[in-house]
Scaffold this motif. Sequence first.
Motif, PDB file in Angstrom:
ATOM      1  N   SER A  57      -4.809 -51.763 -37.967  1.00 57.58           N
ATOM      2  CA  SER A  57      -3.858 -52.843 -37.368  1.00 57.58           C
ATOM      3  C   SER A  57      -3.967 -53.975 -36.687  1.00 57.58           C
ATOM      4  N   TYR A  58      -3.619 -53.022 -35.403  1.00 64.27           N
ATOM      5  CA  TYR A  58      -3.414 -52.855 -33.490  1.00 64.27           C
ATOM      6  C   TYR A  58      -5.105 -53.904 -33.687  1.00 64.27           C
ATOM      7  N   ALA A  59      -5.614 -53.329 -34.103  1.00 69.88           N
ATOM      8  CA  ALA A  59      -7.245 -53.975 -33.359  1.00 69.88           C
ATOM      9  C   ALA A  59      -7.300 -55.020 -34.060  1.00 69.88           C
ATOM     10  N   SER A  60      -7.238 -55.583 -35.164  1.00 70.90           N
ATOM     11  CA  SER A  60      -7.444 -56.459 -36.261  1.00 70.90           C
ATOM     12  C   SER A  60      -6.213 -57.809 -35.448  1.00 70.90           C
ATOM     13  N   LYS A  61      -5.407 -57.882 -34.807  1.00 72.58           N
ATOM     14  CA  LYS A  61      -4.809 -58.320 -33.564  1.00 72.58           C
ATOM     15  C   LYS A  61      -5.410 -58.883 -32.822  1.00 72.58           C
ATOM     16  N   ARG A  62      -5.652 -57.834 -32.151  1.00 69.57           N
ATOM     17  CA  ARG A  62      -6.120 -58.154 -30.967  1.00 69.57           C
ATOM     18  C   ARG A  62      -7.571 -59.282 -31.293  1.00 69.57           C
ATOM     19  N   GLU A  63      -8.321 -58.831 -31.980  1.00 68.96           N
ATOM     20  CA  GLU A  63      -9.173 -59.244 -32.381  1.00 68.96           C
ATOM     21  C   GLU A  63      -9.042 -60.757 -32.869  1.00 68.96           C
ATOM     22  N   ALA A  64      -8.409 -60.734 -33.375  1.00 68.09           N
ATOM     23  CA  ALA A  64      -7.664 -62.443 -33.468  1.00 68.09           C
ATOM     24  C   ALA A  64      -7.458 -63.399 -32.570  1.00 68.09           C
ATOM     25  N   GLN A  65      -6.734 -62.502 -31.048  1.00 68.64           N
ATOM     26  CA  GLN A  65      -6.373 -63.315 -30.380  1.00 68.64           C
ATOM     27  C   GLN A  65      -8.065 -63.440 -29.461  1.00 68.64           C
ATOM     28  N   ILE A  66      -8.557 -62.461 -29.357  1.00 73.27           N
ATOM     29  CA  ILE A  66     -10.047 -62.913 -28.551  1.00 73.27           C
ATOM     30  C   ILE A  66     -10.948 -64.127 -28.783  1.00 73.27           C
ATOM     31  N   LYS A  67     -10.821 -64.035 -30.194  1.00 72.80           N
ATOM     32  CA  LYS A  67     -11.792 -64.925 -30.927  1.00 72.80           C
ATOM     33  C   LYS A  67     -11.116 -66.282 -30.775  1.00 72.80           C
ATOM     34  N   SER A  68      -9.760 -66.692 -30.792  1.00 70.60           N
ATOM     35  CA  SER A  68      -8.601 -68.341 -30.624  1.00 70.60           C
ATOM     36  C   SER A  68      -9.064 -68.327 -28.839  1.00 70.60           C
ATOM     37  N   LEU A  69     -10.124 -67.855 -27.696  1.00 70.23           N
ATOM     38  CA  LEU A  69     -10.020 -68.019 -26.853  1.00 70.23           C
ATOM     39  C   LEU A  69     -11.355 -68.070 -26.886  1.00 70.23           C
ATOM     40  N   THR A  70     -11.121 -69.561 -25.293  1.00 69.06           N
ATOM     41  CA  THR A  70     -12.499 -70.523 -25.462  1.00 69.06           C
ATOM     42  C   THR A  70     -13.659 -69.308 -24.535  1.00 69.06           C
ATOM     43  N   ARG A  71     -14.319 -70.021 -24.208  1.00 65.81           N
ATOM     44  CA  ARG A  71     -15.713 -68.973 -23.665  1.00 65.81           C
ATOM     45  C   ARG A  71     -15.576 -68.608 -22.585  1.00 65.81           C
ATOM     46  N   GLU A  72     -15.213 -69.570 -21.607  1.00 68.25           N
ATOM     47  CA  GLU A  72     -14.829 -69.383 -20.247  1.00 68.25           C
ATOM     48  C   GLU A  72     -13.528 -67.997 -20.757  1.00 68.25           C
ATOM     49  N   GLY A  73     -12.902 -68.112 -21.400  1.00 63.04           N
ATOM     50  CA  GLY A  73     -11.630 -67.209 -21.445  1.00 63.04           C
ATOM     51  C   GLY A  73     -11.774 -65.851 -21.864  1.00 63.04           C
ATOM     52  N   LYS A  74     -12.876 -65.594 -22.765  1.00 60.99           N
ATOM     53  CA  LYS A  74     -14.148 -64.094 -22.961  1.00 60.99           C
ATOM     54  C   LYS A  74     -14.441 -64.170 -21.832  1.00 60.99           C
ATOM     55  N   ILE A  75     -15.191 -65.006 -21.347  1.00 65.56           N
ATOM     56  CA  ILE A  75     -15.614 -64.645 -19.385  1.00 65.56           C
ATOM     57  C   ILE A  75     -14.757 -64.257 -18.744  1.00 65.56           C
ATOM     58  N   SER A  76     -13.422 -64.815 -18.661  1.00 68.16           N
ATOM     59  CA  SER A  76     -12.880 -63.866 -17.246  1.00 68.16           C
ATOM     60  C   SER A  76     -12.479 -62.755 -18.267  1.00 68.16           C
ATOM     61  N   LEU A  77     -12.279 -62.507 -19.241  1.00 70.04           N
ATOM     62  CA  LEU A  77     -11.987 -61.615 -19.691  1.00 70.04           C
ATOM     63  C   LEU A  77     -12.524 -60.242 -19.741  1.00 70.04           C
ATOM     64  N   ILE A  78     -14.451 -60.422 -19.541  1.00 67.83           N
ATOM     65  CA  ILE A  78     -15.156 -59.865 -20.219  1.00 67.83           C
ATOM     66  C   ILE A  78     -15.867 -58.836 -18.401  1.00 67.83           C
ATOM     67  N   GLU A  79     -15.558 -60.217 -17.162  1.00 68.53           N
ATOM     68  CA  GLU A  79     -15.853 -60.114 -15.907  1.00 68.53           C
ATOM     69  C   GLU A  79     -14.090 -58.717 -15.508  1.00 68.53           C
TER      70      GLU A  79
END
Length: 82
Positions: A57-79
């Motif tokens: 459940s927690y993983a699914s909720k976090r997945e949805a949050q990450i999927k809603s990020l822009t490409r730049e937001g995902k890059i920032s998270l990865i970094e």
Amino acid sequence: MSWHVYILECGDGTFYTGITNDLERRVEAHNSGTGAKCTRSRLPVKLVYSERKKNRSYASKREAQIKSLTREGKISLIETKK
């Protein structure tokens, strides 16, 4: 059993976000062409980010949050994890 939220960088530079309870097996599945349909035509994939969650459940909720990020937001998270 813990779950993982993960981001893959595909061969064409796009990102794929998913969840699994066996991260190593899942990345291997993606790279062998038996993972998600989206990644089959974008091989090879490379694991660039993961987070451990205590249940699906927690993983699914976090997945949805990450999927809603822009490409730049995902890059920032990865970094931030490097």
